[in-house]
Design an enzyme around this catalytic site. Structure first.
Site, short mmCIF file in Angstrom:
data_model
loop_
_atom_site.label_atom_id
_atom_site.label_comp_id
_atom_site.label_asym_id
_atom_site.label_seq_id
_atom_site.Cartn_x
_atom_site.Cartn_y
_atom_site.Cartn_z
N ARG A 82 0.81 -1.21 0.00
CA ARG A 82 0.00 0.00 0.00
C ARG A 82 0.84 1.26 0.00
O ARG A 82 0.50 2.27 -0.62
CB ARG A 82 -0.93 -0.01 1.23
CG ARG A 82 -2.01 -1.06 1.18
CD ARG A 82 -2.74 -1.21 2.50
NE ARG A 82 -1.86 -1.77 3.53
CZ ARG A 82 -2.29 -2.15 4.73
NH1 ARG A 82 -3.57 -2.03 5.04
NH2 ARG A 82 -1.44 -2.65 5.62
N GLU A 84 13.05 -0.21 12.29
CA GLU A 84 12.09 -1.02 11.54
C GLU A 84 12.66 -2.41 11.25
O GLU A 84 13.82 -2.53 10.83
CB GLU A 84 11.74 -0.33 10.21
CG GLU A 84 10.90 0.93 10.35
CD GLU A 84 10.41 1.45 9.00
OE1 GLU A 84 10.89 0.93 7.98
OE2 GLU A 84 9.57 2.35 8.99
N ASP A 135 2.18 -2.58 10.14
CA ASP A 135 1.38 -3.20 9.07
C ASP A 135 1.41 -4.72 9.24
O ASP A 135 2.46 -5.30 9.52
CB ASP A 135 1.94 -2.84 7.69
CG ASP A 135 1.61 -1.40 7.31
OD1 ASP A 135 0.78 -0.79 7.99
OD2 ASP A 135 2.20 -0.90 6.33
N SER A 175 -24.06 -27.90 5.62
CA SER A 175 -24.23 -29.14 4.86
C SER A 175 -23.00 -30.01 4.97
O SER A 175 -21.89 -29.53 5.13
CB SER A 175 -24.48 -28.78 3.38
OG SER A 175 -24.27 -29.90 2.56
N TYR A 186 -37.51 -21.08 -13.22
CA TYR A 186 -36.94 -19.92 -13.91
C TYR A 186 -37.08 -20.03 -15.44
O TYR A 186 -36.37 -19.34 -16.17
CB TYR A 186 -35.45 -19.78 -13.55
CG TYR A 186 -35.22 -19.12 -12.21
CD1 TYR A 186 -35.01 -17.75 -12.10
CD2 TYR A 186 -35.23 -19.87 -11.04
CE1 TYR A 186 -34.80 -17.15 -10.87
CE2 TYR A 186 -35.04 -19.28 -9.80
CZ TYR A 186 -34.82 -17.92 -9.72
OH TYR A 186 -34.62 -17.32 -8.50
N HIS A 228 -10.45 -27.05 -4.17
CA HIS A 228 -9.53 -27.75 -3.28
C HIS A 228 -8.77 -26.75 -2.43
O HIS A 228 -8.38 -25.68 -2.90
CB HIS A 228 -8.53 -28.60 -4.08
CG HIS A 228 -9.17 -29.76 -4.78
ND1 HIS A 228 -8.60 -30.38 -5.86
CD2 HIS A 228 -10.33 -30.41 -4.54
CE1 HIS A 228 -9.39 -31.37 -6.26
NE2 HIS A 228 -10.44 -31.41 -5.47
N LEU A 262 7.39 -29.37 -16.74
CA LEU A 262 7.23 -30.80 -17.00
C LEU A 262 7.53 -31.12 -18.46
O LEU A 262 8.19 -32.13 -18.77
CB LEU A 262 5.80 -31.23 -16.65
CG LEU A 262 5.51 -31.35 -15.15
CD1 LEU A 262 4.01 -31.25 -14.89
CD2 LEU A 262 6.06 -32.67 -14.61
N GLU A 313 9.46 -29.41 -20.45
CA GLU A 313 10.90 -29.22 -20.63
C GLU A 313 11.69 -30.41 -20.08
O GLU A 313 12.72 -30.81 -20.64
CB GLU A 313 11.32 -27.93 -19.92
CG GLU A 313 12.74 -27.48 -20.22
CD GLU A 313 13.08 -26.21 -19.46
OE1 GLU A 313 14.13 -26.19 -18.79
OE2 GLU A 313 12.28 -25.25 -19.52
N ALA A 314 11.19 -31.00 -18.99
CA ALA A 314 11.88 -32.15 -18.38
C ALA A 314 11.74 -33.43 -19.19
O ALA A 314 12.52 -34.37 -19.00
CB ALA A 314 11.35 -32.36 -16.96
#
Length: 1092
Positions: free
Chosen positions: A66, A118, A216, A260, A364, A751, A770, A772-773
């Protein structure tokens, strides 16, 4: 989702309330919140320091840096704060890619200090423990703290100390500040642990001679720990990321989710967008969002959300109507599309959830047509054919264009159709019916022969792999290469009968010799046995109250499947790991606090136990073993050929997507060798590489599929394994969540672990690494099946995989309940009822939902009308019923019913026994005259008999007139109960013919004897007949039938029960002893020869 950001004000409130440190923390609770509605005069009264001190003002909306953005007002007085806010409060601003309105500000005292005072401190969670970062130079110009800061890892279950802090973190701090900072950091870390923070950053932390100032602060807490920390947290509000508004609909769905056992999520991205989604499953929801963005729909994507975990029809209806309401508020020139998608469900009844969506579409249908909405549906899982049929029917009946597809269509194909990138097939192929395994064609009741003994790719290779190797003393025990075999035995924690039966059916269809479930543990009942089917036979599975008993009696068990709730999963898992025989534990529960999961992981690593989960459906090894609901019902097991091993092993996070992988792999290869869903939490018990390396070391596995996800860095370990030559088998990998980089604000996907905290954790970065590997990486999830097919075909061409001849799978009988659900069988019901239905989300009385019963204020009389007469009675009728109940409630302790109740209560009997004793005295002589009076007077009146003729006939027949006569009351001493009822009836009833007839009879009988009055029983009986015949709700035959079947006596029974209960309670309260009737009140009359 677990780690959630909190506002700076909330974070500081937690710190000021709960930190324990010898450091003098200054300015405690000295902050004031400002919004557009703030009254500054009142604010100053509540916080007098605003008028006397220099101030700092800043937005409190999860905005980073900020100070650099010019969003901090420093060293102002209150008027200066007001002026500063004039150009910012409720103004739109850009922060990075996010555009939002500044609407929430924080005012705090300004702290004069030097730059060297600080400091920077941050604590964040990782899998192995919590890191404390410290830098001796804090503030807006701190720069790359990851590179600069000192780090101290506090491993799981270890404690922090001031000495360690001084030694590892405070080497560049002046000596006069070391003790203060060490004490504060230790206190801060303990606060972080106790309140289940996952991230806590203070920059700058100012230390002066006066003490410590927290200037902060940014923080996240583990929202799943609410049940532990509620007392300390209170009610926490989680603000949305800057650039996204907090919509009431999101709060409504979050509230539904909290109430739920299912998972319901909704995030509004662009309420004016034309592309809306309603996706089942946390992983699938991300895949659909990815595909929409890949096809250029990112700016029109209106929402992200998911529903999963078997929500009820009502919950799905509430979720669907919320989305339909949102998407039909503003028209779009190109019309709108709704994508109702999902992977193949493991245990959710698709038809049941679709019924909720269909209800919402019907409600609806008018606005949906006005807004030119086209709906695309793709789903699979239990009873999905019926769900798709119902969805197709509603399209035909409403005229809304609805295109419906099942498992024969690739999961995300409907996105291309919806966005105009691929044609819409006219008639998609119809999938096999769910009931294709209904009967065993052989007719044999014995366990069927195996359809194939080994993987297609194996030439009699050993399947089981190697067990765990013995480790040296003190070292962690090595984990097993093979988790499951055809002989694996398990214990299931929790009373999950459907899941266990599913495992049994899988075992049977895989030709196992014995069921894979040896026992169950359920602490809430005593030891007993539970009945299950093994093919056609019924078998008993022991259920134990204690884990120790189950382990002792089943030493061959080495797998535990835990369906324990999120509150008890930690304790039950830690207890399980005390038993060396267990080498694999599957934890199904979602929402376990991350701190608890990390403790489980540490203990499992030390003991050589493989953890699958939490937040998972489990895993499956075709032909051998499946965890709980993995793989869905038998129709999907057969369709995906999971009853025998193939050559492809996979690992994913998502349970629903693992079933989708089963489908894709079975359609493009010779099938699945093994599949594991490690779970969607940030710290799964086992990681991708744990399983990929197992597959690498398993001869039967010829290629590996990995479905990765945004968040975390585990996929990079696969890259390392490929580069280092540790992984040599072909790996097809795709990380979902590529859409996240296209959104202007942060989105937390379904998740808990699906959130990138840095660039390397994005799905795009991981997919590039992946590729590239050397892994096989498709361009999108849409192409995943094609890449798998290409790699498989290449292996077949090279002779690495030798496809075997497919054998027809064995069959297993279908459960009666499921066959009935599918409409395949019918049988007469044992009971019929027409007054009440408790099966839905809401209790229904005679067609009226219970909420409507209360809204309508029909009272007890109206409720009785619904349950007894299946009618909504007029208001006066309801009042009359209630008056009848009031006047019949009691008539003193001397009457036979009350007397019996009192005697029974004083004999020490319980309430029910005492009440029943009193009720059993009700009959023609006591209380039962209502029915008899109604019948006698009705018959006489209806036959045209004059009152005098009726009296004379009854006298001639030697019968009493029921409802006439009273022991105490008379024409000169009237019964006020009758008088009250008579006044009401005469005032409100439209006709009182039978009552008038009875009163004429009373004139005749009282002329003979003054106590032969129309008593309260008789009055209620005849008045009720008038009510039934004249209120307009009944035919004459219906009214007579209710009298005939004894409804009127029910009024007396119900009313007098109140009095009997009162007498019972009165005797208990007065502590009255056993009643014995006095001798002097008994006349002993014996035969003379006996008395001699």
């Amino acid at each position: 989702m677990s780690a959630k950001a909190i506002s700076e004000q909330t974070g500081k409130e937690f710190l000021y309330k709960h930190i324990c440190t010898s450091a003098a923390v200054q300015n405690r609770f000295r902050y004031a919140n400002v919004t557009a509605e703030t009254d500054f005069e009142r604010l100053a009264q509540e916080h007098p320091w605003l008028l006397t001190e220099r101030l700092v003002v800043k937005p409190d909306q999860l905005i980073k840096r900020r100070g650099k953005l010019g969003l901090v007002g420093v060293n102002l007085d209150l008027n200066g704060v007001k002026e500063w806010l004039k150009t910012r409060l409720m103004r739109e601003t850009m922060v990075g890619k996010a555009r939002g309105i500044l609407k929430n500000f924080l005012i705090e005292p300004f702290v004069p200090h030097k730059q060297e005072e600080e400091f920077y401190v941050c604590i964040y969670a990782t899998r192995e423990g919590d890191y404390v970062l410290f830098h001796h130079e804090g503030g807006v110009d701190v720069g790359d703290v990851d590179a600069k800061a000192k780090k101290l890892l506090i491993a799981v279950d270890e404690k922090i100390s001031e000495d360690a802090v001084k030694k590892e973190l405070l080497t560049h701090v002046p000596n006069d500040k070391k003790s203060v900072l060490a004490s504060f950091i230790v206190g801060l870390f303990n606060l972080y642990e106790d309140l289940f923070f996952t991230y806590l950053e203070i920059n700058p932390l100012v230390v002066t001679k006066a003490g410590v100032y927290v200037l902060d602060m940014a923080a996240k807490i583990d929202a799943t720990a609410d049940y532990i920390c509620k007392a300390k947290w209170g009610d926490v509000e989680f603000p949305p990321p800057f650039g996204r508004e907090a919509y009431p609909e999101e709060a409504y769905i979050a509230d539904l989710d909290a109430k739920s056992g299912a998972s319901l999520k909704l995030t509004l991205l662009n309420p004016r967008g034309r592309i809306w989604t309603m996706v089942a499953g946390g992983g699938a929801s991300v895949v659909y969002s990815d595909t929409i963005c890949d096809l250029g729909g990112v700016n029109e994507l209106a929402n992200y959300g998911e529903y999963s975990g078997a929500p009820s029809e009502q919950q799905t209806y509430d979720y669907a109507k919320t989305i339909l309401s949102l998407m039909t508020r503003e028209k779009h020139p190109d019309g709108k599309v709704l994508i109702i998608g999902g992977s193949i469900a493991n245990f959710t009844n698709v038809a049941a959830t679709f019924k909720g969506i269909v209800r919402a579409i019907r409600d609806y249908q008018v606005p949906l047509k006005e807004h030119e909405v086209t709906i695309f549906v793709r789903r699979g899982g239990p009873n999905y054919q019926e769900g798709l049929r119902v969805m197709g029917e509603v399209g035909k009946t409403t005229g809304i264009p609805i295109h419906v597809f099942g498992t024969e269509t690739h999961m995300t194909a409907i996105v291309g159709m919806a966005l105009g990138h691929r044609p819409i097939p006219n008639q998609p192929p119809v999938a096999a019916h769910t009931a294709n395994f209904l009967l065993n064609s052989s007719g044999s009741t014995s366990t069927p022969a195996s359809s194939r003994t080994a993987s297609f790719s194996e030439n009699r290779a050993k399947v089981d792999g190697s067990p765990a190797k013995k480790a040296k003393a003190g070292a962690p025990i090595a984990k097993a290469t093979s988790l499951f075999s055809k002989h694996t035995k398990s214990i299931v924690w929790g009373m999950q009968t459907r899941a266990v039966q599913g495992m049994m059916d899988f075992d049977y269809v895989c030709s196992r010799d014995e069921p894979s479930v040896a026992a169950m543990v359920y602490p809430f009942t005593g030891d007993h046995k539970q009945k299950y089917y093994w093919g056609h036979k019924e078998i008993l599975v022991p259920v134990y109250k204690n884990m120790s008993d189950a382990m002792k009696k089943h030493p061959d068990v080495d797998v535990l499947i835990s369906f324990a709730s999120l509150r008890s999963a930690f304790d039950s898992t830690m207890e399980t790991m005390q038993y060396p025989q267990i080498h694999t534990i599957a934890i199904i529960a979602e929402g376990i606090p991350e701190a608890h999961t990390r403790k489980i992981i540490k203990a499992a690593d030390e003991k050589g136990v493989t953890i699958i989960g939490p937040a998972t459906v489990g895993g499956i090894k075709p032909g051998c073993f499946k965890i709980g609901n993995t793989g869905g019902m038998l129709d999907n097991i057969l369709a995906s050929k999971l009853y025998r091993p193939g050559s492809v092993a996979y690992v994913s996070r998502s349970g629903g997507m693992s079933n989708e992988l089963n489908n894709i792999i079975s359609r493009t290869t010779d099938g699945v060798f093994e599949g594991v869903a490690i779970g969607g939490d940030r710290y799964p018990g086992s990681v991708f590489t744990d399983h990929v390396l197992r597959y690498q070391d398993t001869p039967g596995v010829k290629m590996i599929v990995v479905l990765g996800e945004i968040g975390g860095t585990e996929e990079y370990k696969i890259c390392q394994g490929i580069k280092q030559g540790r992984i040599t088998k072909p790996v097809v990998c795709w990380c979902i969540g590529t859409c996240a980089t296209m959104f202007s604000s942060e989105v937390q996907f379904g998740h808990a672990g699906a959130c990138a905290n840095q660039a390397s954790e994005t799905a795009v970065a991981k997919n590039n690494a992946l590729k590239e590997a050397g892994a096989f990486v498709p361009k999108s999830f849409d192409e995943l099946g094609e890449v798998i097919s290409s790699v498989y075909d290449d292996l077949v061409a090279k002779g690495v995989i030798q496809p075997a001849e497919e054998m027809p799978p064995p069959t297993v009988p279908m459960d009666y309940s499921w066959a009935r659900e599918l409409g395949l069988i019918r049988k007469p019901a044992s009971f019929m009822t027409s007054i009440c239905d408790e099966r839905g989300q809401e209790l229904i009385y005679a067609g009226m939902p219970i909420t409507e019963v209360f809204k309508s204020e029909i009272g007890l009389g109206g409720t009785l009308g619904l349950l007894w007469f299946q009618r909504r009675l007029p208001r006066y009728a309801c009042q009359f019923i209630e008056m009848c109940l009031m006047v019949t409630a009691d008539h003193g302790p001397a009457v036979s019913g009350a007397h019996n109740t009192i005697v029974c209560a004083r004999a020490g009997k319980d309430l029910i026994s005492s009440l029943t004793s009193g009720l059993l005295t009700i009959g023609d002589r006591f209380g039962g005259a209502l029915d008899a009076a109604a019948k006698q007077f009705s018959k006489a009146f209806d036959s045209g008999m004059l009152p005098m003729e009726f009296v004379n006939k009854m006298k001639k027949d030697g019968k009493l007139i029921m409802g006439i006569g009273h022991r105490v009351k008379s024409i000169n001493n009237p019964d006020m109960r009758v008088q009250i009822l008579k006044d009401f009836v005469k005032q409100h009833f439209s006709s009182t013919q039978l009552l008038d007839y009875a009163l004429d009879v009373e004139k005749i009988t009282t002329s003979k004897k003054p106590n032969l009055i129309l008593n309260v029983d008789g009055f209620i009986g005849v008045a009720f007949v008038d009510l039934l015949r004249t209120c307009g709700g009944f035919t004459r035959d219906e009214a007579d039938e209710f009298v005939e079947i004894g409804a009127l006596n029910g009024i007396f029974v119900l009313g007098r029960s109140m009095g009997f209960i009162g007498h019972y309670l009165d005797q208990k309260r007065l502590k009255q002893g056993l009643y014995r009737h006095p001798w002097d009140d008994i006349s002993y009359v014996l035969p003379e020869h006996m008395s001699m």
